[in-house]
Structure formats: structure tokens, C-alpha cells
Write a protein that holds these residues in place. Structure first.
Motif, PDB file in Angstrom:
ATOM      1  N   ALA A   8      -1.040  -5.101  -0.263  1.00 24.06           N
ATOM      2  CA  ALA A   8      -0.010  -5.036  -1.301  1.00 24.06           C
ATOM      3  C   ALA A   8       0.679  -3.673  -1.294  1.00 24.06           C
ATOM      4  O   ALA A   8       0.097  -2.668  -0.886  1.00 24.06           O
ATOM      5  CB  ALA A   8      -0.630  -5.301  -2.666  1.00 24.06           C
ATOM      6  N   PHE A   9       1.923  -3.666  -1.761  1.00 22.44           N
ATOM      7  CA  PHE A   9       2.765  -2.466  -1.719  1.00 22.44           C
ATOM      8  C   PHE A   9       2.863  -1.954  -0.277  1.00 22.44           C
ATOM      9  O   PHE A   9       2.758  -0.753  -0.016  1.00 22.44           O
ATOM     10  CB  PHE A   9       2.240  -1.384  -2.665  1.00 22.44           C
ATOM     11  CG  PHE A   9       2.203  -1.814  -4.099  1.00 22.44           C
ATOM     12  CD1 PHE A   9       3.385  -2.032  -4.790  1.00 22.44           C
ATOM     13  CD2 PHE A   9       1.004  -2.040  -4.748  1.00 22.44           C
ATOM     14  CE1 PHE A   9       3.358  -2.455  -6.124  1.00 22.44           C
ATOM     15  CE2 PHE A   9       0.972  -2.463  -6.078  1.00 22.44           C
ATOM     16  CZ  PHE A   9       2.155  -2.673  -6.763  1.00 22.44           C
ATOM     17  N   ALA A  10       3.054  -2.895   0.632  1.00 26.10           N
ATOM     18  CA  ALA A  10       3.141  -2.573   2.058  1.00 26.10           C
ATOM     19  C   ALA A  10       4.215  -3.439   2.700  1.00 26.10           C
ATOM     20  O   ALA A  10       4.422  -4.585   2.298  1.00 26.10           O
ATOM     21  CB  ALA A  10       1.798  -2.825   2.741  1.00 26.10           C
ATOM     22  N   ASP A  11       4.878  -2.873   3.714  1.00 32.72           N
ATOM     23  CA  ASP A  11       5.845  -3.657   4.489  1.00 32.72           C
ATOM     24  C   ASP A  11       5.353  -3.934   5.903  1.00 32.72           C
ATOM     25  O   ASP A  11       6.081  -4.445   6.741  1.00 32.72           O
ATOM     26  CB  ASP A  11       7.202  -2.943   4.536  1.00 32.72           C
ATOM     27  CG  ASP A  11       7.112  -1.540   5.137  1.00 32.72           C
ATOM     28  OD1 ASP A  11       6.006  -1.137   5.579  1.00 32.72           O
ATOM     29  OD2 ASP A  11       8.143  -0.842   5.158  1.00 32.72           O
ATOM     30  N   ARG A  12       4.075  -3.589   6.157  1.00 31.06           N
ATOM     31  CA  ARG A  12       3.460  -3.826   7.458  1.00 31.06           C
ATOM     32  C   ARG A  12       1.950  -3.886   7.257  1.00 31.06           C
ATOM     33  O   ARG A  12       1.441  -3.359   6.261  1.00 31.06           O
ATOM     34  CB  ARG A  12       3.823  -2.705   8.434  1.00 31.06           C
ATOM     35  CG  ARG A  12       3.287  -1.350   8.021  1.00 31.06           C
ATOM     36  CD  ARG A  12       3.886  -0.202   8.816  1.00 31.06           C
ATOM     37  NE  ARG A  12       3.245   1.066   8.484  1.00 31.06           N
ATOM     38  CZ  ARG A  12       3.524   1.786   7.425  1.00 31.06           C
ATOM     39  NH1 ARG A  12       4.427   1.365   6.543  1.00 31.06           N
ATOM     40  NH2 ARG A  12       2.899   2.931   7.202  1.00 31.06           N
ATOM     41  N   PRO A  13       1.220  -4.504   8.193  1.00 34.16           N
ATOM     42  CA  PRO A  13      -0.246  -4.549   8.058  1.00 34.16           C
ATOM     43  C   PRO A  13      -0.868  -3.157   8.094  1.00 34.16           C
ATOM     44  O   PRO A  13      -0.319  -2.225   8.685  1.00 34.16           O
ATOM     45  CB  PRO A  13      -0.678  -5.372   9.284  1.00 34.16           C
ATOM     46  CG  PRO A  13       0.523  -6.153   9.674  1.00 34.16           C
ATOM     47  CD  PRO A  13       1.703  -5.274   9.347  1.00 34.16           C
ATOM     48  N   PHE A  14      -2.010  -3.038   7.410  1.00 28.20           N
ATOM     49  CA  PHE A  14      -2.840  -1.829   7.403  1.00 28.20           C
ATOM     50  C   PHE A  14      -2.173  -0.667   6.682  1.00 28.20           C
ATOM     51  O   PHE A  14      -2.448   0.502   6.965  1.00 28.20           O
ATOM     52  CB  PHE A  14      -3.243  -1.428   8.831  1.00 28.20           C
ATOM     53  CG  PHE A  14      -3.749  -2.577   9.648  1.00 28.20           C
ATOM     54  CD1 PHE A  14      -4.761  -3.402   9.171  1.00 28.20           C
ATOM     55  CD2 PHE A  14      -3.193  -2.865  10.881  1.00 28.20           C
ATOM     56  CE1 PHE A  14      -5.217  -4.477   9.912  1.00 28.20           C
ATOM     57  CE2 PHE A  14      -3.631  -3.943  11.634  1.00 28.20           C
ATOM     58  CZ  PHE A  14      -4.646  -4.756  11.146  1.00 28.20           C
ATOM     59  N   VAL A 107       4.877 -13.086 -12.354  1.00 30.48           N
ATOM     60  CA  VAL A 107       5.314 -12.507 -11.089  1.00 30.48           C
ATOM     61  C   VAL A 107       6.467 -13.352 -10.558  1.00 30.48           C
ATOM     62  O   VAL A 107       6.370 -14.578 -10.495  1.00 30.48           O
ATOM     63  CB  VAL A 107       4.174 -12.471 -10.055  1.00 30.48           C
ATOM     64  CG1 VAL A 107       4.651 -11.813  -8.756  1.00 30.48           C
ATOM     65  CG2 VAL A 107       2.971 -11.712 -10.618  1.00 30.48           C
ATOM     66  N   THR A 108       7.556 -12.677 -10.170  1.00 28.50           N
ATOM     67  CA  THR A 108       8.776 -13.368  -9.748  1.00 28.50           C
ATOM     68  C   THR A 108       9.232 -12.830  -8.400  1.00 28.50           C
ATOM     69  O   THR A 108       9.253 -11.615  -8.199  1.00 28.50           O
ATOM     70  CB  THR A 108       9.896 -13.130 -10.783  1.00 28.50           C
ATOM     71  OG1 THR A 108       9.427 -13.518 -12.077  1.00 28.50           O
ATOM     72  CG2 THR A 108      11.139 -13.931 -10.440  1.00 28.50           C
ATOM     73  N   PRO A 109       9.603 -13.699  -7.450  1.00 28.04           N
ATOM     74  CA  PRO A 109      10.205 -13.191  -6.202  1.00 28.04           C
ATOM     75  C   PRO A 109      11.500 -12.444  -6.517  1.00 28.04           C
ATOM     76  O   PRO A 109      12.294 -12.894  -7.352  1.00 28.04           O
ATOM     77  CB  PRO A 109      10.485 -14.472  -5.401  1.00 28.04           C
ATOM     78  CG  PRO A 109       9.606 -15.517  -6.003  1.00 28.04           C
ATOM     79  CD  PRO A 109       9.474 -15.163  -7.449  1.00 28.04           C
ATOM     80  N   ASP A 110      11.716 -11.290  -5.877  1.00 25.57           N
ATOM     81  CA  ASP A 110      12.941 -10.549  -6.135  1.00 25.57           C
ATOM     82  C   ASP A 110      13.925 -10.690  -4.974  1.00 25.57           C
ATOM     83  O   ASP A 110      13.620 -11.285  -3.945  1.00 25.57           O
ATOM     84  CB  ASP A 110      12.658  -9.084  -6.475  1.00 25.57           C
ATOM     85  CG  ASP A 110      12.074  -8.294  -5.307  1.00 25.57           C
ATOM     86  OD1 ASP A 110      12.249  -8.700  -4.147  1.00 25.57           O
ATOM     87  OD2 ASP A 110      11.445  -7.248  -5.560  1.00 25.57           O
ATOM     88  N   ARG A 111      15.099 -10.139  -5.165  1.00 24.90           N
ATOM     89  CA  ARG A 111      16.173 -10.334  -4.187  1.00 24.90           C
ATOM     90  C   ARG A 111      15.921  -9.596  -2.882  1.00 24.90           C
ATOM     91  O   ARG A 111      16.538  -9.904  -1.862  1.00 24.90           O
ATOM     92  CB  ARG A 111      17.507  -9.871  -4.793  1.00 24.90           C
ATOM     93  CG  ARG A 111      18.030 -10.793  -5.881  1.00 24.90           C
ATOM     94  CD  ARG A 111      19.297 -10.245  -6.508  1.00 24.90           C
ATOM     95  NE  ARG A 111      19.027  -9.046  -7.289  1.00 24.90           N
ATOM     96  CZ  ARG A 111      19.955  -8.365  -7.963  1.00 24.90           C
ATOM     97  NH1 ARG A 111      21.215  -8.758  -7.927  1.00 24.90           N
ATOM     98  NH2 ARG A 111      19.634  -7.302  -8.662  1.00 24.90           N
ATOM     99  N   ASP A 112      15.006  -8.629  -2.877  1.00 28.72           N
ATOM    100  CA  ASP A 112      14.737  -7.852  -1.677  1.00 28.72           C
ATOM    101  C   ASP A 112      13.590  -8.420  -0.849  1.00 28.72           C
ATOM    102  O   ASP A 112      13.110  -7.766   0.077  1.00 28.72           O
ATOM    103  CB  ASP A 112      14.410  -6.401  -2.067  1.00 28.72           C
ATOM    104  CG  ASP A 112      15.566  -5.734  -2.801  1.00 28.72           C
ATOM    105  OD1 ASP A 112      16.719  -6.026  -2.432  1.00 28.72           O
ATOM    106  OD2 ASP A 112      15.311  -4.946  -3.722  1.00 28.72           O
ATOM    107  N   GLY A 113      13.135  -9.620  -1.189  1.00 28.81           N
ATOM    108  CA  GLY A 113      12.033 -10.220  -0.460  1.00 28.81           C
ATOM    109  C   GLY A 113      10.668  -9.787  -0.935  1.00 28.81           C
ATOM    110  O   GLY A 113       9.649 -10.120  -0.321  1.00 28.81           O
TER     111      GLY A 113
END
Length: 275
Positions: A8-14, A107-113
Motif C-alpha cells: 500500500a502507498f506504493a506504485d511498484r512492488p516492494f 474507500v473510493t477509486p479516484d481519478r488517478d487510479g
């Protein structure tokens, strides 16, 4: 039953903060959930099951390897991401989680994915710093407060001081509270400039976490950080960077007595729990 690990709070694994997510079909015993969390060894494991209620879609509970907690941001994000990722929840609808102590969290999906989480605001109130705090942190401390989650929030002189901390975790564990949030304005002065964030933070919770006692990225800490920095910077929309080894950006928007905490998440493991 299905069990996942989500960063979570990540845009890539690890990167960001890993959370276990266990998708339950029926109510589970609290002692069993704690044992599963201890087996997973992440700072938090979320347990989710569907409920048939007018105001909620799923029940959500969070366990560290040691205790159940009242609120956890990154594992909430992990749970929502897992539900959307597995098709358990419709991708175009918010998810409403019923929790034991923190009410209904949406929790809602946002416009930035990414995902936007509606959490209670938990502003810290000023307190005298515990006598052992400066020594335990190994730093000169500034403003100190405590919030309803029983976290201490400590402002340090600057971003460099936050990043350089190497606290005495055994000494921190003797101080009353769930954990200690340390924070400072971003090196560019908190203007949201080249660094892309307004403030930095770290979160230490040696009483409830295994390992080194530092949580990589803590959504619930931003329920205190958002109102704290909104008052000082004069803006309700902020971006924080939690400067742990893994690190992660957290977007936070103050909405009265609520905080909308946003970020992205990545599934890194999807398997079957056989116990």
C-alpha cells in the motif's frame, strides 16, 4: 480461503507498506486471526468478510502479529485493493467497511487510479513531552502532542533530523502510547515544490510491531498529520512522505472532522490459506 499481500502507498512492488489481506467467508475467532497475522509477520493483516447491512458492505478488522488495533490505514487500502483486484467488489462502486471502533470507513477509486479513504480526523492536542522522549529519540524535540489514538506526535527541527533518526526502540516502548509520530516540514519549506511533498514523517511503534518497530508507511498517522500541517501551512490538501527505508507518499485532504487519505497499491502475492 484466499489470502493476499498488498503493498500500500506504493506504485511498484516492494515499496510502501506491505499488508496481509485475508478474505473470509464467515466470522472468525479473534485469537485465530492474531495467529494468522503472526504467521504473516507484516505490520498489519486485514480480515475482511461480506456483511448484509444497509450501511456497510464488508466487516474489516486489523491485527498486528501481537494485538488487534482500532484503525489502520495501509491495511484498509490493501483490503480495498484486494477486493477490487479479485473482483470481489464491483470496480465502479465505493466500498463501505464496518469496523469495531472506527465506525464505517469508505474507500473510493479516484481519478488517478488510486484509492481514497475517508477516515476520522485525529488532531493532536499539545502535551508536555515525556521526560524520556528526547533521549529515546536521540534528537532535540519541538512541539509535542497526543491524539485520540494515543499516539505522540513530535515535531523536529527539519527534514534532515527526521531522516537521520536512529531511536532507542526499547526506550520508546516504555513511553505510554500506541506509537510515536515524528515529523518536520519538507526541506523546500513545505510548499509542495520539487520534492513533491509538504512534510515528512516516520512512525515508531515498538509496543505493537515486530522487527525494528518502525512502520514503513502509516495511513492512520496521517489522521493526525493532516490537521497538524493544514493549520501550519494554511492548506487543506497536502502530500506527505513517510521517510522509512521503503518509503511512500500519502495524499491527505482535510474535510471538517474527516481526512481523505489517498494513494496507490500493488498486489505482490495471491494465494490460499489452508488452515
Amino acid at each position: 480461503m484466499r489470502i493476499l499481500v498488498v503493498d500500500a502507498f506504493a506504485d511498484r512492488p516492494f515499496a510502501g507498506n506491505p499488508a496481509g489481506v485475508c478474505l473470509l467467508d464467515a466470522p472468525a475467532d479473534a485469537a485465530w486471526m492474531r495467529r494468522v497475522a503472526a504467521e504473516m509477520k507484516h505490520s498489519e493483516t486485514a480480515f475482511v468478510r461480506p456483511v448484509d447491512e444497509p450501511g456497510a458492505d464488508f466487516e474489516l478488522r486489523w491485527f498486528t502479529p501481537m494485538v488487534e488495533v482500532a484503525l489502520c490505514g495501509h491495511a484498509t487500502m490493501g483490503a480495498a485493493h484486494a477486493l477490487y483486484d479479485t473482483g470481489t467488489a464491483p470496480a465502479d462502486r465505493p466500498i463501505r467497511f464496518r469496523t469495531l471502533e472506527s465506525g464505517v470507513l469508505t474507500v473510493t477509486p479516484d481519478r488517478d487510479g488510486g484509492l481514497a479513504m475517508d477516515f476520522p480526523s485525529c488532531p493532536p492536542e499539545p502535551v508536555a513531552p515525556p521526560a524520556e522522549l528526547a533521549g529515546a529519540l536521540g534528537a532535540e524535540i519541538g512541539w509535542t502532542g497526543r491524539n485520540v489514538q494515543n499516539d505522540l506526535l513530535v515535531e523536529l527541527a527539519d527534514e534532515k533530523a527526521v531522516r537521520a533518526l536512529a531511536p532507542d526502540l526499547a526506550a520508546l516502548a516504555r513511553i505510554d502510547g500506541r506509537g510515536v509520530i515524528v515529523t518536520a516540514r519538507a526541506a523546500d519549506g513545505g510548499t509542495g515544490g520539487p520534492g513533491g511533498y509538504d512534510f515528512v514523517s516516520r512512525f515508531f511503534a515498538a509496543r505493537i510491531l515486530l522487527g525494528d518497530g518502525e512502520d514503513p508507511v502509516t495511513g492512520s498517522a496521517h489522521c493526525a498529520l493532516a490537521p497538524f500541517w493544514a493549520e501550519r501551512l494554511g492548506r487543506d490538501a497536502l502530500t506527505g512522505y513517510q521517510a522509512s527505508e521503503r518509503g511512500g507518499r500519502v495524499r491527505a485532504a482535510l474535510r471538517g472532522d474527516r481526512v481523505v487519505i489517498s494513494g496507490t497499491a500493488v498486489t505482490v502475492l495471491d494465494g490460499t490459506l489452508r488452515v
